[in-house]
Write an enzyme that holds these catalytic residues in place. Sequence first.
Site, PDB file in Angstrom:
ATOM      1  N   SER A 264       0.869  -0.958   0.276  1.00 49.97           N
ATOM      2  CA  SER A 264       0.390  -0.406  -0.102  1.00 49.97           C
ATOM      3  C   SER A 264       0.528   1.608  -0.277  1.00 49.97           C
ATOM      4  CB  SER A 264      -0.809   0.225   1.117  1.00 49.97           C
ATOM      5  OG  SER A 264      -1.534   1.084   1.024  1.00 49.97           O
ATOM      6  N   ASP A 382      -9.914  -6.100  -3.003  1.00 50.73           N
ATOM      7  CA  ASP A 382      -9.405  -5.022  -2.769  1.00 50.73           C
ATOM      8  C   ASP A 382      -9.999  -4.071  -3.325  1.00 50.73           C
ATOM      9  OD1 ASP A 382      -8.040  -3.018  -1.910  1.00 50.73           O
ATOM     10  OD2 ASP A 382      -5.876  -3.476  -2.868  1.00 50.73           O
ATOM     11  N   HIS A 410      -6.987  -6.536   0.104  1.00 52.32           N
ATOM     12  CA  HIS A 410      -5.969  -5.252   0.613  1.00 52.32           C
ATOM     13  C   HIS A 410      -4.872  -5.658   1.357  1.00 52.32           C
ATOM     14  CE1 HIS A 410      -4.518  -1.511   0.011  1.00 52.32           C
ATOM     15  NE2 HIS A 410      -4.274  -1.323   1.437  1.00 52.32           N
TER      16      HIS A 410
END
Length: 489
Positions: A264, A382, A410
């Site tokens: 991320s 995600d 995610h």
Amino acid sequence: MLTSLMEGLLCCLTTKSANVVVPVETSEPADGYEFVEVKPGRVLRVRHVIPDRPVVEEPTAQGGSVSCKRKITVYRNGQLFIENLGEAASAKRKNGENGKTDDNNAAEVEPADCANCSTPVSVPEARSDAITAGNNGASETGVRVRSPAAEQTDQLQQPRMRRRKPKRTVVIDCERKISACKETHPDVALFFVHGVGGSLDIWGSQLDFFSRLGYEVIAPDLAGHGASSAPQIAAAYTFYALAEDVRLIFKRYARKRNILIGHSYGVSFCTFLAHEYPEQIHKMVMINGGGPTALEPSLCSIFNLPTCVLHCLSPLLAWSFLKAGFARQGAKEKQLLKESNAFNVSSFVLRAMMSGQYWPEGDEVYHAELTVPTLLVHGMHDKFVPVEEDQRMAEILLMAFLKLLEDGSHMIMMECPEVVNTLLHEFFLWEPASSPAPKKESKTRPETAKAPADNAKASSEPVKARPATARQTSSNVGTEENPHSKAKN
């Protein structure tokens, strides 16, 4: 929930923060954990594991060599034009038609602004070895014969092409040697960087797996996360401040060949390191990192609310993170969040982190300049990062491999640890095939050429000389087969 509402109301009345900004208490054993002071009063917790490796000799294989020759052109209207240059194209670009460098060649032709055009015109993005802009529709000129009226109509409909100087041109010409990174190699180190709201504990499965294999692993807690110190000023959580922390950790533990693994927001810090230290970064892994766009905080985000309001909404934010971060929301996923200390940060840190994501340099050109082999892993469920963003990242990067996982979201490294560990390990062991050396001409070829001539002179019949010639050629060179032997078989 009621406790959070009362603390948030008290915060609003007293205008003081409801969170005590101190390192989160951890019950992890101290073995394998270090506390590094990157700046005065700024201490980060780092998990550093150096396994006991057997003494082995250095690998003899040099790995494959990848040549990178590409030209990146940016125009004033924001269009990007990428050319992967080959040997001939590079020589032609360096030496123009008159023997001089030609900066405004045909590859920099840009369509003019056309307000009356029915379809939008853009410079195509190509990744082929030979690209020449402005020749679309010119390949069939000598095949079809059209009337002057039709040609005049086409000229009115087609947009006018004119040469325009590009805003920025970047030329990359380098050669990288990429070899397999095995656990027995003492010059290999793995760096794991988490994102917003996470901690080094989210990499628990990966750290245990690769340390057992014999890899040296390093995973820091970002400032305000996990057991690292949490300064009480918002400027301590900007992108540049956090990137400087990661850079100092990298310089402290870096080896000769380093592999970066980011998740991320942590992908941006890995990209920053790969751009700053291209010779030391051997490979890179991006897990749900998003597209190659410049970071900029959103003005209409919920994280722009006051800290006390965010503290009141913290149970709702944690529930939203669970729904969007995992493909399944069960007791197992809740336990993973609790054990991994994920999304367990103060409202002040969370607000400062989301508001400090300003990185204008990290645009498409910045990412296109990277020559590091990169593995992109994306979970199809995600809800934070669309798959189109990772696909765009795979198109921009020079050597990128995109892997889509159907069962993950995610937090895919926590949901599917075995699959992710296998993917990462295969990528660490991957190396490009070395190009074969050019074949040298055999010294027996002139003698072979003379032998048929001598046989032809000695024999009066040309038909009898042909089998001897075939046998002589096949016996000396060894690359041609005897057609008479095939007929016999």
